[in-house]
Design an enzyme around this catalytic site. Structure first.
Site, PDB file in Angstrom:
ATOM      1  N   HIS A  43     -12.904  21.720   9.458  1.00  0.00           N
ATOM      2  CA  HIS A  43     -11.646  21.766  10.187  1.00  0.00           C
ATOM      3  C   HIS A  43     -10.552  21.397   9.200  1.00  0.00           C
ATOM      4  O   HIS A  43     -10.599  20.335   8.575  1.00  0.00           O
ATOM      5  CB  HIS A  43     -11.643  20.794  11.370  1.00  0.00           C
ATOM      6  N   CYS A  44      -9.573  22.263   9.049  1.00  0.00           N
ATOM      7  CA  CYS A  44      -8.498  22.032   8.087  1.00  0.00           C
ATOM      8  C   CYS A  44      -7.268  21.479   8.799  1.00  0.00           C
ATOM      9  O   CYS A  44      -6.655  22.166   9.617  1.00  0.00           O
ATOM     10  CB  CYS A  44      -8.154  23.335   7.367  1.00  0.00           C
ATOM     11  N   PHE A  45      -6.928  20.264   8.478  1.00  0.00           N
ATOM     12  CA  PHE A  45      -5.773  19.592   9.056  1.00  0.00           C
ATOM     13  C   PHE A  45      -4.491  20.375   8.769  1.00  0.00           C
ATOM     14  O   PHE A  45      -3.619  20.502   9.627  1.00  0.00           O
ATOM     15  CB  PHE A  45      -5.687  18.164   8.499  1.00  0.00           C
TER      16      PHE A  45
END
Length: 157
Positions: A43-45
């Site tokens: 999951h890429c912030f």
């Protein structure tokens, strides 16, 4: 040439209680996206979403462009450094150091994810391999989904 002879029982699939599905292999539920992501990487912030089956090559392209932007910003900052005003000089040095540091981090992501695609694996499979049932039967450095660099990149696009 010695062959590895072992029997392999197909690992069970994981049931996702949130999505109420029998997850295919390489799928993980992301608590931040509240969805099961096929070929989950991470999951890429910064993107506000997951990198998975549909976008790993786009993520590599994104990090490559961001790396170039940080390099370009560093060149512009370096070019604007003068010794006329010490306050300006200090601000420009701090800005240059920050641009180079963040650029180095993003470039590291670019290289790492290009490597992962080339090897046919994901961040999740590399870092959590010991917890993934379908990866356990294989030797530590064997990537069971590696189909060669060209096919891996073709699948990633």
């Amino acid at each position: 040439e010695e062959e590895l002879d072992f029997t392999w029982d197909e690992p069970g699939r994981y049931w996702c209680n949130v999505c109420n599905i029998d997850q295919p292999y390489r799928t993980k539920h992301c608590s931040k996206c509240e969805d099961c992501i096929a070929k989950f990487d991470h999951h890429c912030f910064f993107l506000g979403g997951c990198v998975g089956e549909l976008n790993p090559a786009k993520f590599v392209l994104y990090t490559g462009v961001e790396s170039f932007c940080f390099l370009w910003a560093s060149v512009i900052i370096f070019d604007s450094i003068t010794l006329d005003d010490w306050w300006h000089f200090g601000c420009m040095i701090i800005s240059l150091v920050m641009a180079l540091a963040f650029g180095g981090l993003v470039f590291g992501l670019f290289v790492y994810h290009a490597y992962l695609i080339s090897m046919g694996t994901t961040t999740w499979e590399m870092w959590k391999r010991h917890r993934i049932s379908y990866m356990n039967p294989y030797p530590k450095h064997f990537m069971p989904f590696n189909e060669g660099i060209c096919k891996n990149w073709k699948r990633a696009t």
